[in-house]
Design a protein around this motif. Structure first.
Motif, PDB file in Angstrom:
ATOM      1  N   ALA A 118       0.826  -1.210   0.000  1.00  0.00           N
ATOM      2  CA  ALA A 118       0.000   0.000   0.000  1.00  0.00           C
ATOM      3  C   ALA A 118       0.860   1.260   0.000  1.00  0.00           C
ATOM      4  O   ALA A 118       0.476   2.279  -0.597  1.00  0.00           O
ATOM      5  CB  ALA A 118      -0.928  -0.006   1.212  1.00  0.00           C
ATOM      6  N   THR A 119       2.023   1.195   0.627  1.00  0.00           N
ATOM      7  CA  THR A 119       2.938   2.338   0.613  1.00  0.00           C
ATOM      8  C   THR A 119       3.345   2.681  -0.815  1.00  0.00           C
ATOM      9  O   THR A 119       3.398   3.855  -1.204  1.00  0.00           O
ATOM     10  CB  THR A 119       4.184   2.036   1.461  1.00  0.00           C
ATOM     11  N   GLU A 120       3.614   1.652  -1.603  1.00  0.00           N
ATOM     12  CA  GLU A 120       3.956   1.884  -3.009  1.00  0.00           C
ATOM     13  C   GLU A 120       2.751   2.406  -3.786  1.00  0.00           C
ATOM     14  O   GLU A 120       2.884   3.335  -4.596  1.00  0.00           O
ATOM     15  CB  GLU A 120       4.459   0.593  -3.643  1.00  0.00           C
ATOM     16  N   GLU A 121       1.567   1.843  -3.550  1.00  0.00           N
ATOM     17  CA  GLU A 121       0.375   2.278  -4.270  1.00  0.00           C
ATOM     18  C   GLU A 121       0.043   3.744  -3.978  1.00  0.00           C
ATOM     19  O   GLU A 121      -0.403   4.472  -4.862  1.00  0.00           O
ATOM     20  CB  GLU A 121      -0.809   1.389  -3.895  1.00  0.00           C
ATOM     21  N   LEU A 122       0.251   4.165  -2.744  1.00  0.00           N
ATOM     22  CA  LEU A 122      -0.058   5.547  -2.369  1.00  0.00           C
ATOM     23  C   LEU A 122       0.992   6.537  -2.868  1.00  0.00           C
ATOM     24  O   LEU A 122       0.753   7.748  -2.866  1.00  0.00           O
ATOM     25  CB  LEU A 122      -0.193   5.663  -0.852  1.00  0.00           C
ATOM     26  N   GLY A 123       2.168   6.030  -3.257  1.00  0.00           N
ATOM     27  CA  GLY A 123       3.218   6.914  -3.763  1.00  0.00           C
ATOM     28  C   GLY A 123       3.986   7.617  -2.662  1.00  0.00           C
ATOM     29  O   GLY A 123       4.538   8.704  -2.894  1.00  0.00           O
ATOM     30  N   LEU A 124       4.060   7.016  -1.481  1.00  0.00           N
ATOM     31  CA  LEU A 124       4.797   7.642  -0.383  1.00  0.00           C
ATOM     32  C   LEU A 124       6.299   7.545  -0.625  1.00  0.00           C
ATOM     33  O   LEU A 124       6.792   6.566  -1.191  1.00  0.00           O
ATOM     34  CB  LEU A 124       4.443   6.967   0.943  1.00  0.00           C
ATOM     35  N   CYS A 125       7.026   8.561  -0.194  1.00  0.00           N
ATOM     36  CA  CYS A 125       8.481   8.581  -0.296  1.00  0.00           C
ATOM     37  C   CYS A 125       9.082   8.242   1.059  1.00  0.00           C
ATOM     38  O   CYS A 125       8.614   8.730   2.094  1.00  0.00           O
ATOM     39  CB  CYS A 125       8.975   9.949  -0.763  1.00  0.00           C
ATOM     40  N   LYS A 126      10.122   7.433   1.046  1.00  0.00           N
ATOM     41  CA  LYS A 126      10.765   6.978   2.279  1.00  0.00           C
ATOM     42  C   LYS A 126      12.281   7.062   2.143  1.00  0.00           C
ATOM     43  O   LYS A 126      12.825   7.110   1.037  1.00  0.00           O
ATOM     44  CB  LYS A 126      10.335   5.540   2.600  1.00  0.00           C
ATOM     45  N   PRO A 127      13.010   7.080   3.280  1.00  0.00           N
ATOM     46  CA  PRO A 127      14.480   7.174   3.240  1.00  0.00           C
ATOM     47  C   PRO A 127      15.108   5.946   2.579  1.00  0.00           C
ATOM     48  O   PRO A 127      14.790   4.808   2.928  1.00  0.00           O
ATOM     49  CB  PRO A 127      14.872   7.281   4.717  1.00  0.00           C
ATOM     50  N   TYR A 128      16.001   6.196   1.615  1.00  0.00           N
ATOM     51  CA  TYR A 128      16.718   5.129   0.936  1.00  0.00           C
ATOM     52  C   TYR A 128      17.979   4.794   1.724  1.00  0.00           C
ATOM     53  O   TYR A 128      18.351   5.494   2.669  1.00  0.00           O
ATOM     54  CB  TYR A 128      17.057   5.583  -0.484  1.00  0.00           C
ATOM     55  N   HIS A 129      18.649   3.713   1.337  1.00  0.00           N
ATOM     56  CA  HIS A 129      19.820   3.272   2.103  1.00  0.00           C
ATOM     57  C   HIS A 129      20.954   4.296   2.074  1.00  0.00           C
ATOM     58  O   HIS A 129      21.792   4.343   2.984  1.00  0.00           O
ATOM     59  CB  HIS A 129      20.321   1.924   1.566  1.00  0.00           C
ATOM     60  N   SER A 147      12.720  -0.896   6.496  1.00  0.00           N
ATOM     61  CA  SER A 147      11.566  -1.499   5.827  1.00  0.00           C
ATOM     62  C   SER A 147      11.131  -2.806   6.469  1.00  0.00           C
ATOM     63  O   SER A 147      10.075  -3.344   6.119  1.00  0.00           O
ATOM     64  CB  SER A 147      11.879  -1.738   4.349  1.00  0.00           C
ATOM     65  N   ASP A 148      11.938  -3.321   7.396  1.00  0.00           N
ATOM     66  CA  ASP A 148      11.556  -4.529   8.120  1.00  0.00           C
ATOM     67  C   ASP A 148      10.943  -4.219   9.484  1.00  0.00           C
ATOM     68  O   ASP A 148      10.570  -5.123  10.225  1.00  0.00           O
ATOM     69  CB  ASP A 148      12.776  -5.437   8.309  1.00  0.00           C
ATOM     70  N   ASN A 149      10.824  -2.925   9.811  1.00  0.00           N
ATOM     71  CA  ASN A 149      10.240  -2.506  11.092  1.00  0.00           C
ATOM     72  C   ASN A 149       9.162  -1.460  10.796  1.00  0.00           C
ATOM     73  O   ASN A 149       9.464  -0.295  10.568  1.00  0.00           O
ATOM     74  CB  ASN A 149      11.321  -1.923  12.003  1.00  0.00           C
ATOM     75  N   MET A 150       7.909  -1.898  10.815  1.00  0.00           N
ATOM     76  CA  MET A 150       6.825  -1.018  10.383  1.00  0.00           C
ATOM     77  C   MET A 150       6.615   0.173  11.316  1.00  0.00           C
ATOM     78  O   MET A 150       6.172   1.237  10.872  1.00  0.00           O
ATOM     79  CB  MET A 150       5.523  -1.811  10.253  1.00  0.00           C
ATOM     80  N   GLU A 151       6.916   0.031  12.582  1.00  0.00           N
ATOM     81  CA  GLU A 151       6.713   1.145  13.507  1.00  0.00           C
ATOM     82  C   GLU A 151       7.703   2.271  13.261  1.00  0.00           C
ATOM     83  O   GLU A 151       7.431   3.419  13.610  1.00  0.00           O
ATOM     84  CB  GLU A 151       6.805   0.648  14.957  1.00  0.00           C
ATOM     85  N   MET A 152       8.847   1.951  12.662  1.00  0.00           N
ATOM     86  CA  MET A 152       9.817   2.983  12.315  1.00  0.00           C
ATOM     87  C   MET A 152       9.677   3.410  10.857  1.00  0.00           C
ATOM     88  O   MET A 152       9.944   4.559  10.522  1.00  0.00           O
ATOM     89  CB  MET A 152      11.247   2.474  12.576  1.00  0.00           C
ATOM     90  N   PHE A 153       9.246   2.505  10.000  1.00  0.00           N
ATOM     91  CA  PHE A 153       9.163   2.794   8.574  1.00  0.00           C
ATOM     92  C   PHE A 153       7.949   3.650   8.246  1.00  0.00           C
ATOM     93  O   PHE A 153       8.028   4.573   7.432  1.00  0.00           O
ATOM     94  CB  PHE A 153       9.107   1.477   7.795  1.00  0.00           C
ATOM     95  N   LEU A 154       6.810   3.363   8.873  1.00  0.00           N
ATOM     96  CA  LEU A 154       5.568   4.102   8.633  1.00  0.00           C
ATOM     97  C   LEU A 154       5.101   4.735   9.929  1.00  0.00           C
ATOM     98  O   LEU A 154       5.288   4.176  11.014  1.00  0.00           O
ATOM     99  CB  LEU A 154       4.477   3.172   8.105  1.00  0.00           C
ATOM    100  N   THR A 155       4.483   5.890   9.821  1.00  0.00           N
ATOM    101  CA  THR A 155       3.915   6.518  11.010  1.00  0.00           C
ATOM    102  C   THR A 155       2.651   5.767  11.427  1.00  0.00           C
ATOM    103  O   THR A 155       2.064   5.000  10.639  1.00  0.00           O
ATOM    104  CB  THR A 155       3.560   7.987  10.738  1.00  0.00           C
ATOM    105  N   ARG A 328       9.810  16.401   3.808  1.00  0.00           N
ATOM    106  CA  ARG A 328      10.207  15.761   5.060  1.00  0.00           C
ATOM    107  C   ARG A 328       9.256  14.645   5.459  1.00  0.00           C
ATOM    108  O   ARG A 328       9.669  13.636   6.029  1.00  0.00           O
ATOM    109  CB  ARG A 328      10.269  16.825   6.166  1.00  0.00           C
ATOM    110  N   TRP A 329       7.964  14.821   5.137  1.00  0.00           N
ATOM    111  CA  TRP A 329       6.964  13.821   5.518  1.00  0.00           C
ATOM    112  C   TRP A 329       6.673  12.810   4.418  1.00  0.00           C
ATOM    113  O   TRP A 329       5.774  11.977   4.563  1.00  0.00           O
ATOM    114  CB  TRP A 329       5.674  14.532   5.932  1.00  0.00           C
ATOM    115  N   GLY A 330       7.408  12.882   3.312  1.00  0.00           N
ATOM    116  CA  GLY A 330       7.335  11.851   2.295  1.00  0.00           C
ATOM    117  C   GLY A 330       6.102  11.864   1.426  1.00  0.00           C
ATOM    118  O   GLY A 330       5.669  10.807   0.951  1.00  0.00           O
ATOM    119  N   THR A 331       5.524  13.040   1.166  1.00  0.00           N
ATOM    120  CA  THR A 331       4.297  13.101   0.364  1.00  0.00           C
ATOM    121  C   THR A 331       4.498  13.907  -0.926  1.00  0.00           C
ATOM    122  O   THR A 331       3.548  14.481  -1.457  1.00  0.00           O
ATOM    123  CB  THR A 331       3.150  13.719   1.181  1.00  0.00           C
ATOM    124  N   LEU A 332       5.722  13.931  -1.432  1.00  0.00           N
ATOM    125  CA  LEU A 332       5.994  14.676  -2.660  1.00  0.00           C
ATOM    126  C   LEU A 332       5.481  13.967  -3.907  1.00  0.00           C
ATOM    127  O   LEU A 332       5.322  14.581  -4.956  1.00  0.00           O
ATOM    128  CB  LEU A 332       7.510  14.888  -2.816  1.00  0.00           C
TER     129      LEU A 332
END
Length: 698
Positions: A118-129, A147-155, A328-332
């Protein structure tokens, strides 16, 4: 994962087989959900087939409240539907029946893979390696941080919205009946299941759950102390970007009021105008035109020019801050137009030419035709009714004044207030009816995306509210040309409206919650977790941010359009908004149910509304400049005709518009580093798509 929760193995469209009934051992289930946050796996949870999603703990995110007459087989069918894989028509989420199969709630969580897809479908941006921000790709998930820890990866807000997103996306794969309901309650192919279940009375409500420990920390950092800054990142993490953008704008707007407030105080007290303003507001007929005309430039003129420049600079700087927050919030890079249609969208079933999915299709030209032939005329009709009410108000005032002049008695004295009272009742009733009509018109227009629906609804109500709030002020300024009356009316609106807003928005809800609702929600540490969930559901639904934005927009209109006639406008607004930040924060944290907040890239249509007001301020202040005593005296001395005065006003207006455009051009809408990141995200997305196509063909 424990095998005790065997509901997930059936297909979404299966029958109401009794073998899917959850175990009757209730005690282990309550123990399993005994913690406030993540919950240890126990009996009752549906299973997941993906090995990477198996975990020892589950975080309850959303509660689905069922109707009182829903039968156990219907509830079991719904649990299987929620837990079934998406290829079988399910939501691929985790579901728990609460106490047992006869209870009226279903607790929903989300496995890792469902959240990532769903993160990909919504087009959210996240920190890369490499530390950069990139549009998330499920196939490249291992290269994204945490990406293996949802509480840190997604709000928390994103995780809860994704659950709602997946539930709303449920569509019937074929015509089928619902177990436990009469045969007349039929799901047709491609029907929105969640919307249909709501209309059938199966689902009463769906709401996200509070996290008590996080909420307590947020309240302490937000409004409990003496801090002046807001924890905007924490607000975004807990409530979502739409709430985060509102409070960020409120914070930015409040502190941007300092320059006009300081200027207003200086003009009032250092130019000798304070006593004149107080006399004018209090209704005294004393005028000091001669005193004003002693200097070439009065506070009236300085404030008018400053208001035009300030409103432009304020909006341009806000757009820069907005783009920074969006990055900053990944919604670009949001991609709502490629997602499933909103539940209320309808049309002929067909293949989406962009996504290739089977979904309802509705031609854009039909929507435009409905807007042009139905929506626009009806909206215009209601604006005509506003004008009619204003004309009747002035006519009524004239009549009662004439009656009072003829009678001159105590009986006729109360009649002077009758037109105002009738007009207030009329406008309030008209606004209530219009909101219902606007909702129906927007539904009739049949917008595909939820944001498009909200934007069109907001625009309709916005235009009407603007007209309703400023029509009288514009009439006094442009037609009556009565500056003392305009000053008196503006001061009254500012003082009375702020007091009424604080009373109705905070005091009344607090008293109702404190003395009526809170005792009914009293709970102890030993109470079952399900009862605590129900207590959250007993809170009133969050009414949204519409009224809050309207209040800020009206404030901004008073300041940018008319503050030159009452320099204390910014001072009163500053005092109000400093308390508004805390009261709004208290309301959303304590007085209402936690809302679902979709990811947004900015304020949407509200930002456009503020920009329009900023542009209109040029026209308004130019006209008010013509009414300044100095210019009036110049006109009389030079014996300028009305035509020449009008031409001069138009020239000045055009010069100021050019200045406004130049200022807007000189201040970019986004910082260079945000622009570079946005373009890099677009480039990376294009490269990833290119590699996928090459891999597919090879």
């Amino acid at each position: 994962m424990s095998k005790a929760g065997g509901d997930g193995g059936e297909g979404a469209g299966g029958s109401s087989s009794e073998k899917a009934q959850p175990p009757e051992d209730k005690a282990p289930e309550r123990k399993a959900q005994g913690k406030a946050g993540a919950t240890t796996i126990g009996p009752g949870w549906t299973k997941v087939s993906c090995p990477c999603c198996m975990s020892e703990q589950i975080e309850p995110l959303v509660v689905v409240k069922l109707g009182q007459k829903v039968r156990p087989e219907t509830k079991r069918w719904l649990i299987r539907l929620i837990g079934a894989p998406q290829k079988d028509g399910g939501a691929a989420l985790l579901a728990h029946p609460g106490e047992d199969a006869t209870g009226d709630i279903i607790v929903v969580a989300a496995p890792c893979c469902a959240l990532l897809r769903a993160t990909e479908e919504l087009g959210l941006c996240k920190p890369y390696h490499n530390g950069d921000i990139a549009a998330f790709s499920y196939n490249d998930r291992d290269n994204f941080k945490n990406s293996d820890n949802m509480e840190m990866f997604l709000t928390l807000a994103e995780r809860q919205y994704i659950v709602k997103y997946e539930l709303d996306a449920l569509r019937a794969q074929r015509d089928q009946r619902i177990p436990g309901l009469p045969d007349s309650y039929l799901l047709k192919s491609r029907d929105s299941i969640w919307q249909k279940l709501g209309s059938f009375g199966v689902i009463v409500d769906t709401f996200p759950l509070h996290n008590p420990s996080k909420l307590k920390s947020l309240c302490k950092a937000w409004y409990s102390g003496n801090q002046l800054s807001q924890p905007l990142d924490s607000v975004n993490e807990y409530f979502g970007t739409s709430v985060g953008f509102y409070f960020s704008f409120l914070d930015f707007y409040t502190w941007s009021l300092l320059p006009p407030a300081i200027l207003g105080l200086s003009l009032m007290f250092y130019s000798g105008e304070a006593q004149k303003e107080m006399e004018s507001v209090s209704g005294s007929q004393a005028t000091t035109v001669d005193d004003e005309s002693q200097s070439m430039f009065s506070g009236h003129m300085v404030q008018a020019v400053f208001s035009m420049i300030w409103s432009t600079v304020f909006m341009e700087l806000w757009k820069r801050r907005s783009s920074t927050l969006s990055c900053r919030w990944g919604t670009l890079n949001l991609t709502e137009r490629f997602s499933e249609p909103r539940p209320g969208f309808h049309g002929e079933l067909g293949v989406n030419p962009v996504t290739g999915r089977m979904e309802p299709l509705f031609p854009g030209w039909q929507r435009d035709l409905r807007m042009a032939l139905v929506s626009v005329p009806l909206v215009g009709l209601f604006h005509g009714l506003v004008v009619l009410g204003m004309v009747c108000f002035y006519w009524g005032e004239t009549q009662v004044k004439q009656i009072h002049k003829e009678w001159n008695s105590l009986v006729s004295q109360p009649l002077l207030y009758l037109p105002s009272m009738i007009h207030i009742v009329y406008t309030n009733m008209l606004a209530t009816v219009y909101r219902t009509v606007a909702q129906s018109l927007t539904e009739y227009e049949n917008h595909r995306e939820e944001s498009a629906f909200e934007n069109h609804l907001t625009a309709k109500v916005l235009v009407f509210t603007f007209f309703n709030n400023f029509a009288v002020l514009f009439h006094i300024a442009f037609f009556k040309q009565d500056v003392p009356l305009l000053r008196k009316r503006l001061a009254s609106l500012l003082i009375v409206s702020q007091l009424v807003n604080q009373l109705t928005e905070v005091v009344v809800p607090y008293l109702v919650d404190r003395f009526l609702s809170a005792p009914l929600r009293a709970e102890t540490e030993d109470d079952p977790q399900e009862d605590k969930f129900r207590n959250q559901g007993s809170l009133p639904a969050f009414p949204g941010l519409f009224a809050e934005y309207i209040e800020l927009l009206v404030q901004f209109g008073y300041l940018s359009l008319f503050s030159c006639v009452y320099p204390l406008t910014a001072v009163l607004l500053l005092i109000n908004n400093i308390t508004e930040i805390r009261t709004d924060a208290y309301k959303i944290c304590n007085l209402f149910r936690k809302p679902f907040c979709p990811p947004v890239a900015n304020m949407g249509v509200w930002q456009l509304a503020f920009e329009v007001l900023s542009f209109v301020s040029v026209v308004s202040n130019c006209w008010l400049l013509l009414l300044s005593p100095q210019l009036q005296e110049v006109y009389q001395e030079s014996k300028m005709s009305s035509v020449n005065i009008l031409v001069l006003a138009v020239l000045v207006e055009h010069v100021l518009i050019v200045v406004k455009v130049i200022l807007a051009f000189l201040i970019p809408d986004e910082p260079d580093w945000v622009r570079i990141k946005r373009e890099r995200i677009e480039y990376t997305s294009m490269q990833a798509l290119k590699h996928q196509i090459l891999r597919f063909h090879s």
